[in-house]
Enzyme design. Sequence first.
Site, mmCIF file in Angstrom:
data_model
loop_
_atom_site.group_PDB
_atom_site.id
_atom_site.type_symbol
_atom_site.label_atom_id
_atom_site.label_comp_id
_atom_site.label_asym_id
_atom_site.label_seq_id
_atom_site.Cartn_x
_atom_site.Cartn_y
_atom_site.Cartn_z
ATOM 1 N N HIS A 399 0.831 -1.208 0.000
ATOM 2 C CA HIS A 399 0.000 0.000 0.000
ATOM 3 C C HIS A 399 0.868 1.262 0.000
ATOM 4 O O HIS A 399 0.652 2.176 -0.814
ATOM 5 C CB HIS A 399 -0.916 0.001 1.221
ATOM 6 C CG HIS A 399 -1.827 1.181 1.298
ATOM 7 N ND1 HIS A 399 -3.081 1.208 0.731
ATOM 8 C CD2 HIS A 399 -1.665 2.405 1.874
ATOM 9 C CE1 HIS A 399 -3.649 2.385 0.939
ATOM 10 N NE2 HIS A 399 -2.807 3.126 1.638
ATOM 11 N N GLU A 400 1.844 1.309 0.898
ATOM 12 C CA GLU A 400 2.632 2.535 1.011
ATOM 13 C C GLU A 400 3.486 2.781 -0.228
ATOM 14 O O GLU A 400 3.694 3.933 -0.625
ATOM 15 C CB GLU A 400 3.510 2.482 2.265
ATOM 16 C CG GLU A 400 2.748 2.269 3.577
ATOM 17 C CD GLU A 400 1.584 3.233 3.772
ATOM 18 O OE1 GLU A 400 1.603 4.331 3.207
ATOM 19 O OE2 GLU A 400 0.648 2.869 4.496
ATOM 20 N N HIS A 403 1.597 4.460 -2.821
ATOM 21 C CA HIS A 403 1.538 5.915 -2.648
ATOM 22 C C HIS A 403 2.680 6.639 -3.358
ATOM 23 O O HIS A 403 2.601 7.854 -3.567
ATOM 24 C CB HIS A 403 1.569 6.278 -1.165
ATOM 25 C CG HIS A 403 0.242 6.181 -0.490
ATOM 26 N ND1 HIS A 403 -0.861 6.870 -0.924
ATOM 27 C CD2 HIS A 403 -0.158 5.484 0.609
ATOM 28 C CE1 HIS A 403 -1.887 6.610 -0.123
ATOM 29 N NE2 HIS A 403 -1.492 5.765 0.805
ATOM 30 N N GLU A 422 -5.934 8.003 -1.399
ATOM 31 C CA GLU A 422 -6.151 6.762 -0.650
ATOM 32 C C GLU A 422 -6.970 5.735 -1.439
ATOM 33 O O GLU A 422 -6.680 4.539 -1.405
ATOM 34 C CB GLU A 422 -6.831 7.059 0.686
ATOM 35 C CG GLU A 422 -6.022 7.952 1.619
ATOM 36 C CD GLU A 422 -4.705 7.321 2.059
ATOM 37 O OE1 GLU A 422 -4.463 6.137 1.755
ATOM 38 O OE2 GLU A 422 -3.908 8.011 2.710
ATOM 39 N N TYR A 474 -11.091 5.505 1.610
ATOM 40 C CA TYR A 474 -10.394 4.246 1.342
ATOM 41 C C TYR A 474 -11.339 3.245 0.670
ATOM 42 O O TYR A 474 -11.168 2.887 -0.487
ATOM 43 C CB TYR A 474 -9.855 3.631 2.641
ATOM 44 C CG TYR A 474 -8.679 4.326 3.250
ATOM 45 C CD1 TYR A 474 -7.385 3.836 3.085
ATOM 46 C CD2 TYR A 474 -8.834 5.470 4.028
ATOM 47 C CE1 TYR A 474 -6.292 4.450 3.665
ATOM 48 C CE2 TYR A 474 -7.757 6.107 4.611
ATOM 49 C CZ TYR A 474 -6.479 5.593 4.428
ATOM 50 O OH TYR A 474 -5.402 6.220 5.000
#
Length: 659
Positions: A399-400, A403, A422, A474
Amino acid sequence: MKTLLANRTLQWIMTALAGFVVTLGLYSLLNNPSEPTSVRKIPAVGEPAPIELPPPEPKAPPALSSRVVEYHISVALHPEEKRLLGTQSLTWQNAGSKPVSELYFHLYPNAFESPKTTFNKESGGKLRQDERKADSTGSMELTSIKTTQGEDLSTRMEYVRPDDGNGSDRTLVKIPLLQPVPPGGKITVLMDYTVRMPAVYARMGYAEDFYMAGQWFPKVAVYETAGTRGRSEEGWNLHQYHGNSEFYSDFGIYDVKIKVPAAFTVAATGFPTKPASEENGVKTYRFYADDVHDFAWAASPRFVYYEEAFSSPNVPGVRIKLYLDPKHKDLKNRYLQAAKKSLTRYSEWYGQYPYDTLSIVVPPESGNGAGGMEYPTLVTAWGAADEKPSLELERVVVHEIGHQFFYGMVASNEFEEAWLDEGFTSYAEDKVMEKEYGVKSNLPLEAGYVTTPKPLKLFSWDFGSHHEYADNVYTRAKLVLYAIEQKAGPEVMNRIMKTYFQRWKFKHPSTEDFQKTVEDVTKTGWGEFFDQYVYNGLMADYSVDSIRTKHAPDGGSGYVSEVLIRKRGGQVSPVPIHFHFLDGTVQVKDWDSQANEVLYKLQHTAPVDWVAIDPEHRLILENKHINNFMKTEVDEKWSIRWNVGLSKLIETLLGGVAW
């Protein structure tokens, strides 16, 4: 006559000079027979001798972004006082068409200076499961602000609260300038400051001897030009630090010097420009990054450090740097593999990762408030709580790193349109987890969690709670993207996502910009869809409202069953409806749901005993499944068959649920 004589004289001189050059060339060849003639070219008569030039200097790679800002920062960590002492020069360029008479800076550490700040009031002193403690107090003080000419600006500064007027909030400061910055012009300001680090519970601070410096320096706000994110007139985009909000800033250059005690290791955005040096018990690191819109760093004397070079067809070459808490030192391969898989897939699907470093920081268990966060070229994983963690370890890293694409390069305004960050990252994360780890999200179950749907284009603090914020930016945002994929088709959706990334990388897109991308790629209008599910807070909701059965009229054989289906939310088409009769027969009909309700009249040898809307859960945005089913009051003779049928229905409905 004078001109002719002069020309003849010049011609004679040139001929004599050419002969001399030829003679000199032959002499050189005779005395250097081993030298290749291809290198020692003899010029023809009248041809000027070639001039040997030094090799050209290597050109710097072209800028990827507008580079509105340039920071040069020197900061020192004082662990015994939990303080940072910093000095910086900021050069800011006015990209607008009007003179600008003031600068605005975000002083994010001031969000932690009291329970009365806007951040603490809205969040309740809590982020996710991490709560504010007695020592979770932090602040930032600007001790000097000057121009390069030495003019003092500190007496002119004032704290502003454009969102809520909270007099206890000092997270945004206005600095009037002595002279306006003209369009295209630049200004450099010099700043000294002190940061008191809080015990970490919300992104930045310390946990034992671990320090996370996120949002730690005075950061200039974004001056949006006309047309940016649909803006009609240029101006500053100004917001305080809120409980649900993350960040928004401009691309630029960062040159940062970090001083720490000699025992500490530092992880940071960008790459080191020279090896760390040590003097008198202090270690100095120097990092550089360009085409990024933030800079973060972490420090600890206990980091277990690993580094690997990695490349793939769409990742030319990157050094993956892993800063592990000792508790997770044996899990290094899981972190590294998650990073490699993420970089490979995101770069394949959306576009090349352009940086040459990626750092992963694993905080200690007590520092989880700093975990699960993204910064340019640096991400933090969950704190090292479990010795044998589940796939959540990989999911957080995936996930990060997502980003880095949606936030890092496609830099949307997280104050005002957090779903573009998000929601897109959550969608991309799902794709990697399914492709690389075989884990498929249960979308019907997740849709059921959305109990308070809201418009996605809300300011982050306008959601009623953090739970409501997370449900929408999200989960619901991700479901909206899945619904677009279902409607457009997977291949077209891949083109939509890639086009959006390529079109808007290193820029600040808006929701409308994404809608236009969808419409450009599909060559279809999507206004109705976006109006319902993006600009408004609708979810799909279809209910079986009634079932009535009776014998066929006029002595006809069998039964007539009347079933009323109603639309209670947003429109989706087609809506699959299963009609089950007492003799086991099933009829399936698709409703276009253009009207708010439809009455089905079904004649059959047996009555309808139950009706189910979308039993296979194809309606991604349906969040209230409980009203999708209704059974008929049946005669006693059918009760056994009904019980068997109900058992099979429940088995079908729950068969795809992964708990």
